[in-house]
Design a protein around this motif. Structure first.
Motif, PDB file in Angstrom:
ATOM      1  N   GLY A   1       0.833  -1.192   0.000  1.00  0.00           N
ATOM      2  CA  GLY A   1       0.000   0.000   0.000  1.00  0.00           C
ATOM      3  C   GLY A   1       0.865   1.237   0.000  1.00  0.00           C
ATOM      4  O   GLY A   1       1.706   1.420  -0.879  1.00  0.00           O
ATOM      5  N   LYS A   2       0.707   2.058   1.018  1.00  0.00           N
ATOM      6  CA  LYS A   2       1.435   3.322   1.059  1.00  0.00           C
ATOM      7  C   LYS A   2       2.947   3.136   1.158  1.00  0.00           C
ATOM      8  O   LYS A   2       3.701   4.038   0.788  1.00  0.00           O
ATOM      9  CB  LYS A   2       0.938   4.160   2.232  1.00  0.00           C
ATOM     10  N   ALA A   3       3.407   1.977   1.642  1.00  0.00           N
ATOM     11  CA  ALA A   3       4.852   1.735   1.782  1.00  0.00           C
ATOM     12  C   ALA A   3       5.416   0.880   0.658  1.00  0.00           C
ATOM     13  O   ALA A   3       6.538   0.377   0.759  1.00  0.00           O
ATOM     14  CB  ALA A   3       5.132   1.065   3.122  1.00  0.00           C
ATOM     15  N   CYS A   4       4.686   0.699  -0.435  1.00  0.00           N
ATOM     16  CA  CYS A   4       5.128  -0.192  -1.508  1.00  0.00           C
ATOM     17  C   CYS A   4       6.460   0.243  -2.086  1.00  0.00           C
ATOM     18  O   CYS A   4       6.851   1.407  -2.011  1.00  0.00           O
ATOM     19  CB  CYS A   4       4.067  -0.276  -2.596  1.00  0.00           C
ATOM     20  N   SER A   5       7.158  -0.723  -2.666  1.00  0.00           N
ATOM     21  CA  SER A   5       8.504  -0.462  -3.194  1.00  0.00           C
ATOM     22  C   SER A   5       8.704  -1.225  -4.494  1.00  0.00           C
ATOM     23  O   SER A   5       8.261  -2.372  -4.612  1.00  0.00           O
ATOM     24  CB  SER A   5       9.562  -0.908  -2.172  1.00  0.00           C
ATOM     25  N   PRO A   6       9.413  -0.644  -5.457  1.00  0.00           N
ATOM     26  CA  PRO A   6       9.694  -1.367  -6.702  1.00  0.00           C
ATOM     27  C   PRO A   6      10.663  -2.522  -6.495  1.00  0.00           C
ATOM     28  O   PRO A   6      10.830  -3.350  -7.385  1.00  0.00           O
ATOM     29  CB  PRO A   6      10.305  -0.283  -7.606  1.00  0.00           C
TER      30      PRO A   6
ATOM     31  N   ASP B   1      -3.404   2.796  -2.269  1.00  0.00           N
ATOM     32  CA  ASP B   1      -2.603   4.020  -2.176  1.00  0.00           C
ATOM     33  C   ASP B   1      -1.120   3.785  -2.414  1.00  0.00           C
ATOM     34  O   ASP B   1      -0.257   4.486  -1.868  1.00  0.00           O
ATOM     35  CB  ASP B   1      -2.791   4.704  -0.808  1.00  0.00           C
ATOM     36  N   CYS B   2      -0.793   2.792  -3.237  1.00  0.00           N
ATOM     37  CA  CYS B   2       0.607   2.541  -3.603  1.00  0.00           C
ATOM     38  C   CYS B   2       1.049   3.574  -4.621  1.00  0.00           C
ATOM     39  O   CYS B   2       0.420   3.723  -5.680  1.00  0.00           O
ATOM     40  CB  CYS B   2       0.770   1.140  -4.179  1.00  0.00           C
ATOM     41  N   PRO B   3       2.126   4.315  -4.355  1.00  0.00           N
ATOM     42  CA  PRO B   3       2.588   5.358  -5.294  1.00  0.00           C
ATOM     43  C   PRO B   3       3.024   4.806  -6.650  1.00  0.00           C
ATOM     44  O   PRO B   3       3.118   5.564  -7.625  1.00  0.00           O
ATOM     45  CB  PRO B   3       3.783   5.968  -4.561  1.00  0.00           C
ATOM     46  N   LEU B   4       3.271   3.484  -6.733  1.00  0.00           N
ATOM     47  CA  LEU B   4       3.708   2.885  -7.990  1.00  0.00           C
ATOM     48  C   LEU B   4       2.557   2.614  -8.947  1.00  0.00           C
ATOM     49  O   LEU B   4       2.772   2.307 -10.107  1.00  0.00           O
ATOM     50  CB  LEU B   4       4.436   1.571  -7.706  1.00  0.00           C
ATOM     51  N   VAL B   5       1.331   2.702  -8.423  1.00  0.00           N
ATOM     52  CA  VAL B   5       0.147   2.378  -9.209  1.00  0.00           C
ATOM     53  C   VAL B   5      -0.469   3.654  -9.750  1.00  0.00           C
ATOM     54  O   VAL B   5      -0.776   4.585  -8.998  1.00  0.00           O
ATOM     55  CB  VAL B   5      -0.885   1.613  -8.352  1.00  0.00           C
ATOM     56  N   GLN B   6      -0.668   3.686 -11.038  1.00  0.00           N
ATOM     57  CA  GLN B   6      -1.300   4.828 -11.671  1.00  0.00           C
ATOM     58  C   GLN B   6      -2.793   4.570 -11.769  1.00  0.00           C
ATOM     59  O   GLN B   6      -3.252   3.680 -12.469  1.00  0.00           O
ATOM     60  CB  GLN B   6      -0.720   5.077 -13.069  1.00  0.00           C
ATOM     61  N   ASN B   7      -3.569   5.341 -10.996  1.00  0.00           N
ATOM     62  CA  ASN B   7      -5.023   5.147 -10.984  1.00  0.00           C
ATOM     63  C   ASN B   7      -5.695   5.782 -12.198  1.00  0.00           C
ATOM     64  O   ASN B   7      -5.227   6.761 -12.720  1.00  0.00           O
ATOM     65  CB  ASN B   7      -5.596   5.758  -9.696  1.00  0.00           C
TER      66      ASN B   7
ATOM     67  N   ALA C   1      -9.833 -12.299  -3.100  1.00  0.00           N
ATOM     68  CA  ALA C   1      -9.263 -12.355  -1.748  1.00  0.00           C
ATOM     69  C   ALA C   1      -8.442 -11.118  -1.411  1.00  0.00           C
ATOM     70  O   ALA C   1      -8.495 -10.611  -0.283  1.00  0.00           O
ATOM     71  CB  ALA C   1      -8.393 -13.603  -1.598  1.00  0.00           C
ATOM     72  N   PHE C   2      -7.691 -10.612  -2.383  1.00  0.00           N
ATOM     73  CA  PHE C   2      -6.755  -9.517  -2.119  1.00  0.00           C
ATOM     74  C   PHE C   2      -7.364  -8.158  -2.449  1.00  0.00           C
ATOM     75  O   PHE C   2      -8.299  -8.051  -3.240  1.00  0.00           O
ATOM     76  CB  PHE C   2      -5.457  -9.724  -2.895  1.00  0.00           C
ATOM     77  N   ARG C   3      -6.822  -7.148  -1.840  1.00  0.00           N
ATOM     78  CA  ARG C   3      -7.293  -5.769  -2.034  1.00  0.00           C
ATOM     79  C   ARG C   3      -7.168  -5.360  -3.502  1.00  0.00           C
ATOM     80  O   ARG C   3      -6.152  -5.643  -4.148  1.00  0.00           O
ATOM     81  CB  ARG C   3      -6.451  -4.845  -1.160  1.00  0.00           C
ATOM     82  N   PRO C   4      -8.162  -4.676  -4.040  1.00  0.00           N
ATOM     83  CA  PRO C   4      -8.045  -4.195  -5.424  1.00  0.00           C
ATOM     84  C   PRO C   4      -6.797  -3.329  -5.604  1.00  0.00           C
ATOM     85  O   PRO C   4      -6.406  -2.588  -4.699  1.00  0.00           O
ATOM     86  CB  PRO C   4      -9.326  -3.381  -5.616  1.00  0.00           C
TER      87      PRO C   4
END
Length: 404
Positions: free
Chosen positions: A135-140, A398-404, A390-393
């Motif tokens: 989520g918010k702490a995601c990392s590449p 709020d992962c910064p790596l994901v472009q909404n 099962a997993f969050r969409p």
């Protein structure tokens, strides 16, 4: 600080692969670290068994990658983020460790994940649970492999609410990152399905006496007392709830995180009928049984999902390194994301841009003693939850790596 270098794995790999001493010394070892709770309340479900899983993967891979012998290091982070970060820093800066596997404490995993990104290495969270890791702490540079607080909370809460008489909930929550995430994620599911959270209480790690927390939950008169914890705390919570006669008073105790070793420690007579989510069971397929037989011959017991995950994650990582022809994290992570995951516990799995592995999650019910045919014959499958359910969409974390 406990810091154990598992030098013996090199000899083990050589014996299994036929590599001689001269070939081992010809190149600098390619190092993988296993950083886990090795001695405390979470050790049985991860720790030494994770090391076994990683060693088995290394041996099955052939013991070498990029022409270098593979060496496994292992250490006990003692469930302390500062100690975990110190060990990881030493591994990256002095021991040239290319990847860390395990991280079975969310506070440790979150701290080390930031360091891993700074040092440009690879981290595979096979034992940590906080959904904030993707989520918010995601990392590449990181992958969340087995489960997370969202998948277990989502799957378990929905299964319990479908069973009926489960519209009011009280949480007994472990007071660190994973417990907080588990309570948050389960609360959201309860509310979304028309239920109410009428109270919660938090406890420290390794709480041997749950009496005061259970008393508060009983007095709240919630239909469900949810244990938002893990390991020894879950074991103690279920055992003491039985002693307090919680179920006879019309309240249901739910373990939001439980693993095979926890159920074994509790015993079937006490745990029978308990529903919980997990990502793997040793007896669910011929392939799982064959792997688990090999694992048990080394470790003395079948693997938990975390330990089977350490095996599968290490194999996937080594295949990616080989395909990339380099240990460069960007190249390796690209290969890991591109390759489907097919191993002993995952079929047609994939790694999303936020680092979350998408795989099926299962709802198991603990058997009655009369149903069990052996010491580790503990569970029966009740439902399979597809990974996308099962997993969050992807766009909700709020992962910064994901472009909404």
């Amino acid at each position: 600080m406990t810091y154990l270098r598992t030098w013996a794995v090199r000899a083990l790999v050589c014996a299994l692969t036929g590599a001689g001493a001269a070939s081992v010394s010809a190149a600098e070892p390619f190092r993988i670290g296993v950083l886990d709770d090795m001695t405390s309340s979470l050790a049985d479900q991860q720790g030494p068994g994770d090391v076994v899983g990683v060693k088995m993967a290394v041996a099955d891979f052939g013991g070498k990658v990029l022409g270098r012998p593979i060496e496994v290091l292992a250490a006990d982070h003692q469930n302390k983020p500062d100690i975990g970060s110190l060990i990881a820093r030493q591994w990256y800066e002095k021991d040239d460790v290319q990847a860390i596997v395990g991280l079975g404490h969310s506070g440790v995993a979150l701290a080390v994940q930031q360091l891993t990104r700074e040092k440009n290495r690879v981290q595979i969270n096979t034992a940590a649970g906080s959904s904030d890791l993707t989520g918010k702490a995601c990392s590449p540079n990181s992958v969340h492999w087995v489960f997370d607080s969202y998948s277990f909370a989502n799957s378990t809460a929905k299964a319990v609410m479908k069973s009926g008489h489960a519209d009011t909930w009280f949480f007994i929550t472990l007071d660190y990152a994973y417990g907080h995430a588990l309570e948050r994620d389960a609360s959201n599911v309860v509310k979304a399905n028309g239920g109410k959270v009428i109270g919660s209480v938090r406890h420290p790690l390794n709480s041997s006496d749950m009496a005061s927390y259970l008393l508060q939950a009983q007095n709240a008169k919630a239909n469900v007392i949810a244990l938002a914890n893990s390991g020894g705390d879950t074991i103690n919570g279920i055992k003491q709830a039985k002693e307090f006669g919680v179920s006879t008073a019309g309240q249901q105790v739910v373990a939001l995180t439980a693993f095979l070793t926890n159920i074994h420690a509790i015993g079937l007579e006490t745990a029978k009928g308990t529903l919980f989510a997990d990502a793997f069971y040793w007896d669910q397929s011929d392939e799982a049984r064959a792997f688990s037989k090999r694992f048990q011959a080394i470790h003395g017991r079948p693997p938990t999902s975390l330990q089977a995950g350490a095996y599968g994650a290490t194999l996937h990582y080594l295949k990616a390194v080989e395909d990339a022809g380099s240990a460069d994290p960007a190249a390796v992570m690209a290969k890991m994301r591109a390759m489907p995951i097919n191993d002993v516990m995952t079929k047609n799995g994939r790694i999303r841009p936020d680092g979350r592995v998408i795989r099926d999650i299962y709802i198991f019910e603990v058997k009655n003693p009369a149903e069990s045919k052996g010491e580790w014959d503990l569970l029966k499958l009740k439902a399979t939850i597809p990974g996308d359910e099962a997993f969050r969409p992807l766009n909700a974390g709020d992962c910064p790596l994901v472009q909404n």
